[in-house]
Motif scaffolding. Structure first.
Motif, PDB file in Angstrom:
ATOM      1  N   SER A 150       0.515  -1.118   0.333  1.00  0.00           N
ATOM      2  CA  SER A 150      -0.369  -0.373   0.020  1.00  0.00           C
ATOM      3  C   SER A 150       0.746   1.300   0.532  1.00  0.00           C
ATOM      4  CB  SER A 150      -1.061  -0.090   0.781  1.00  0.00           C
ATOM      5  OG  SER A 150       0.076  -0.049   2.193  1.00  0.00           O
ATOM      6  N   THR A 151       2.201   1.116   0.960  1.00  0.00           N
ATOM      7  CA  THR A 151       3.328   2.363   1.010  1.00  0.00           C
ATOM      8  C   THR A 151       3.840   3.074  -0.356  1.00  0.00           C
ATOM      9  OG1 THR A 151       3.632   1.604   3.001  1.00  0.00           O
ATOM     10  CG2 THR A 151       5.208   3.169   1.368  1.00  0.00           C
ATOM     11  N   LEU A 152       4.282   1.533  -1.731  1.00  0.00           N
ATOM     12  CA  LEU A 152       4.649   1.934  -3.088  1.00  0.00           C
ATOM     13  C   LEU A 152       3.245   1.577  -3.349  1.00  0.00           C
ATOM     14  CD1 LEU A 152       7.086  -0.934  -2.893  1.00  0.00           C
ATOM     15  CD2 LEU A 152       7.548   1.478  -2.311  1.00  0.00           C
ATOM     16  N   THR A 153       2.642   1.604  -4.130  1.00  0.00           N
ATOM     17  CA  THR A 153       1.614   2.075  -4.617  1.00  0.00           C
ATOM     18  C   THR A 153       0.277   3.561  -4.628  1.00  0.00           C
ATOM     19  OG1 THR A 153      -0.423   0.606  -3.480  1.00  0.00           O
ATOM     20  CG2 THR A 153       0.977  -0.703  -5.336  1.00  0.00           C
ATOM     21  N   SER A 154       1.022   3.542  -3.559  1.00  0.00           N
ATOM     22  CA  SER A 154      -0.327   4.591  -2.962  1.00  0.00           C
ATOM     23  C   SER A 154      -0.069   5.828  -3.728  1.00  0.00           C
ATOM     24  CB  SER A 154       0.071   5.747  -1.062  1.00  0.00           C
ATOM     25  OG  SER A 154       1.231   5.691  -1.699  1.00  0.00           O
ATOM     26  N   GLY A 155       1.304   6.119  -4.527  1.00  0.00           N
ATOM     27  CA  GLY A 155       0.862   7.648  -6.027  1.00  0.00           C
ATOM     28  C   GLY A 155       0.909   6.918  -7.588  1.00  0.00           C
TER      29      GLY A 155
ATOM     30  N   THR B 230      -7.634 -10.895  -5.377  1.00  0.00           N
ATOM     31  CA  THR B 230      -8.254 -10.557  -7.407  1.00  0.00           C
ATOM     32  C   THR B 230      -8.168  -8.721  -7.176  1.00  0.00           C
ATOM     33  OG1 THR B 230     -10.486 -10.155  -6.274  1.00  0.00           O
ATOM     34  CG2 THR B 230      -9.668 -12.209  -6.752  1.00  0.00           C
ATOM     35  N   ASP B 231      -8.295  -7.997  -5.781  1.00  0.00           N
ATOM     36  CA  ASP B 231      -8.028  -6.081  -6.100  1.00  0.00           C
ATOM     37  C   ASP B 231      -7.065  -5.511  -6.389  1.00  0.00           C
ATOM     38  OD1 ASP B 231      -8.036  -3.998  -5.637  1.00  0.00           O
ATOM     39  OD2 ASP B 231      -9.733  -3.903  -4.187  1.00  0.00           O
ATOM     40  N   PRO B 232      -6.504  -4.835  -7.451  1.00  0.00           N
ATOM     41  CA  PRO B 232      -4.955  -4.176  -7.300  1.00  0.00           C
ATOM     42  C   PRO B 232      -4.962  -3.450  -6.277  1.00  0.00           C
ATOM     43  CG  PRO B 232      -5.992  -4.442  -9.523  1.00  0.00           C
ATOM     44  CD  PRO B 232      -7.486  -4.563  -8.210  1.00  0.00           C
ATOM     45  N   THR B 233      -6.264  -3.068  -5.885  1.00  0.00           N
ATOM     46  CA  THR B 233      -5.385  -1.634  -4.161  1.00  0.00           C
ATOM     47  C   THR B 233      -5.806  -2.682  -2.890  1.00  0.00           C
ATOM     48  OG1 THR B 233      -7.870  -1.711  -4.185  1.00  0.00           O
ATOM     49  CG2 THR B 233      -6.728  -0.192  -5.861  1.00  0.00           C
ATOM     50  N   LYS B 234      -5.357  -3.345  -2.953  1.00  0.00           N
ATOM     51  CA  LYS B 234      -5.417  -4.860  -1.875  1.00  0.00           C
ATOM     52  C   LYS B 234      -4.453  -5.406  -1.478  1.00  0.00           C
ATOM     53  CE  LYS B 234     -10.401  -4.290  -0.596  1.00  0.00           C
ATOM     54  NZ  LYS B 234      -9.987  -2.727  -0.500  1.00  0.00           N
ATOM     55  N   PHE B 235      -3.659  -5.971  -0.224  1.00  0.00           N
ATOM     56  CA  PHE B 235      -3.043  -6.799  -0.018  1.00  0.00           C
ATOM     57  C   PHE B 235      -3.687  -8.075   0.525  1.00  0.00           C
ATOM     58  CE2 PHE B 235       1.726  -8.460   0.973  1.00  0.00           C
ATOM     59  CZ  PHE B 235       1.865  -8.427  -0.230  1.00  0.00           C
ATOM     60  N   PRO B 236      -2.429  -9.412   0.470  1.00  0.00           N
ATOM     61  CA  PRO B 236      -2.874 -10.558   2.237  1.00  0.00           C
ATOM     62  C   PRO B 236      -1.675  -9.645   3.583  1.00  0.00           C
ATOM     63  CG  PRO B 236      -2.706 -11.655   0.109  1.00  0.00           C
ATOM     64  CD  PRO B 236      -2.358  -9.913  -0.488  1.00  0.00           C
ATOM     65  N   THR B 237      -2.772 -10.056   4.653  1.00  0.00           N
ATOM     66  CA  THR B 237      -1.991  -9.562   5.460  1.00  0.00           C
ATOM     67  C   THR B 237      -0.624 -10.120   6.044  1.00  0.00           C
ATOM     68  OG1 THR B 237      -3.498 -10.366   7.305  1.00  0.00           O
ATOM     69  CG2 THR B 237      -3.617  -8.095   6.515  1.00  0.00           C
ATOM     70  N   GLY B 238      -0.583 -11.546   5.252  1.00  0.00           N
ATOM     71  CA  GLY B 238       0.396 -12.146   6.039  1.00  0.00           C
ATOM     72  C   GLY B 238       0.781 -13.767   4.828  1.00  0.00           C
ATOM     73  N   PRO B 239       1.406 -14.530   5.176  1.00  0.00           N
ATOM     74  CA  PRO B 239       1.171 -15.925   4.447  1.00  0.00           C
ATOM     75  C   PRO B 239      -0.051 -16.811   5.017  1.00  0.00           C
ATOM     76  CG  PRO B 239       3.632 -15.972   5.753  1.00  0.00           C
ATOM     77  CD  PRO B 239       2.458 -14.808   6.450  1.00  0.00           C
TER      78      PRO B 239
ATOM     79  N   MET C 265       4.120 -11.501  -1.359  1.00  0.00           N
ATOM     80  CA  MET C 265       5.447 -10.579  -2.025  1.00  0.00           C
ATOM     81  C   MET C 265       5.033  -9.496  -2.648  1.00  0.00           C
ATOM     82  SD  MET C 265       7.871 -13.135  -0.151  1.00  0.00           S
ATOM     83  CE  MET C 265       8.916 -12.862  -0.733  1.00  0.00           C
ATOM     84  N   VAL C 266       5.937  -8.554  -2.653  1.00  0.00           N
ATOM     85  CA  VAL C 266       5.848  -7.530  -3.380  1.00  0.00           C
ATOM     86  C   VAL C 266       7.008  -6.896  -4.853  1.00  0.00           C
ATOM     87  CG1 VAL C 266       5.308  -5.046  -3.342  1.00  0.00           C
ATOM     88  CG2 VAL C 266       4.638  -6.315  -2.116  1.00  0.00           C
ATOM     89  N   ARG C 267       6.361  -7.588  -6.151  1.00  0.00           N
ATOM     90  CA  ARG C 267       7.533  -7.152  -6.480  1.00  0.00           C
ATOM     91  C   ARG C 267       7.979  -5.956  -7.375  1.00  0.00           C
ATOM     92  NH1 ARG C 267      10.118 -11.053 -10.259  1.00  0.00           N
ATOM     93  NH2 ARG C 267       8.527 -12.857  -9.830  1.00  0.00           N
ATOM     94  N   VAL C 268       8.940  -4.925  -7.629  1.00  0.00           N
ATOM     95  CA  VAL C 268       9.428  -4.122  -8.052  1.00  0.00           C
ATOM     96  C   VAL C 268      10.198  -3.774  -8.906  1.00  0.00           C
ATOM     97  CG1 VAL C 268       9.747  -1.635  -7.080  1.00  0.00           C
ATOM     98  CG2 VAL C 268       8.598  -3.215  -5.569  1.00  0.00           C
TER      99      VAL C 268
END
Length: 256
Positions: free
Chosen positions: A83-88, A195-204, A218-221
């Motif tokens: 969420s931090t990296l996609t916020s902008g 499935t939502d491009p604005t959301k992320f699972p909170t853990g394994p 994981m977050v791929r950059v």
């Protein structure tokens, strides 16, 4: 007889003058060829030097972009990295960044390796998916810096990080399987977090059974810099750098 002798001498002198003119013309021709070759070499050297300068600038921009990424998530909990990296990142620019990276084969098989992320309300002060900058010290070359951020999932038994669909988390019809977070009281994983491009699972998470393998989000950059090829009209040069950040651990940075 004296007259004939004088005629032969005059002819010899004219022939000597003629040969001298030919030699001069040949010499001039050779000098011209050498000069043209030297000029071509100098032009090529200048172009190569400028191309090297452009690449150096691009490398600096890419490394700076990745440093900005890592600084922005420093000290953050793993599940807030995405969420931090996609916020902008606006949707249109995020999609353009991924398409550019895919077209240049910077990201191969994007559908299998990344689920693109963005923000519905992008902030102008956060990292942007696309930024253009012009070299003011050179010939005014315009560089485009793309930052691609997305989700991928790593199985506990595998090294590769793949998209939800490739890992079998989502069916071809778009349905998400039933998963539970590991170590969170068997809390169910929201389908939207996958499935939502604005959301992320909170853990394994896994299927909740003892034999189930665990999926780590994981977050791929990818930071990609493109610029016009100064030596080949209509072509694009590029340089990229990439990393994978553990979205479930706040102190692990894994570079790929």
């Amino acid at each position: 007889m004296g007259h004939m002798k004088g005629g032969r001498q005059s002819l010899r002198k004219r022939m000597q003058r003629g040969f001298t003119m030919v030699e001069v013309i040949v010499a001039i021709g050779m000098l011209t060829l050498v000069g043209l070759a030297a000029a071509q070499f100098a032009i090529t050297a200048v172009h190569s030097s400028y191309a090297h300068q452009q690449r150096s600038i691009a490398v600096g921009l890419a490394e700076s972009g990745m440093e900005q990424v890592q600084e922005s998530v420093k000290g953050k909990d793993g599940n807030t990295i995405f969420s931090t990296l996609t916020s902008g990142m606006a949707k249109s620019q995020a999609q353009e960044a991924l398409k550019t990276a895919s077209d240049l084969n910077v990201i191969e098989n994007a559908a299998d390796t990344i689920d693109l992320g963005w923000s519905d309300t992008p902030s102008a002060t956060a990292i942007q998916a696309k930024v253009e900058t012009t070299d003011q010290q050179g010939k005014g070359t315009t560089y485009t810096v793309y930052t691609v951020v997305g989700k991928c999932y790593r199985l506990s038994t595998q090294a590769s990080c793949l998209s939800a669909a490739k890992q079998g988390l989502v069916t071809t019809a778009g349905a998400v399987g039933s998963f539970k977070y590991v170590g969170q009281g068997n809390t169910a994983v929201e389908a939207a977090s996958i499935t939502d491009p604005t959301k992320f699972p909170t853990g394994p998470f896994n299927t909740g059974t003892a034999a189930s393998q665990t999926y780590s989000p994981m977050v791929r950059v990818v930071v990609l810099v493109t610029w016009p090829d100064s030596q080949h009209q209509g072509k694009t040069c590029w340089y990229s750098t990439a990393t994978i950040l553990d979205g479930s651990n706040d102190d692990t940075l894994k570079t790929k």
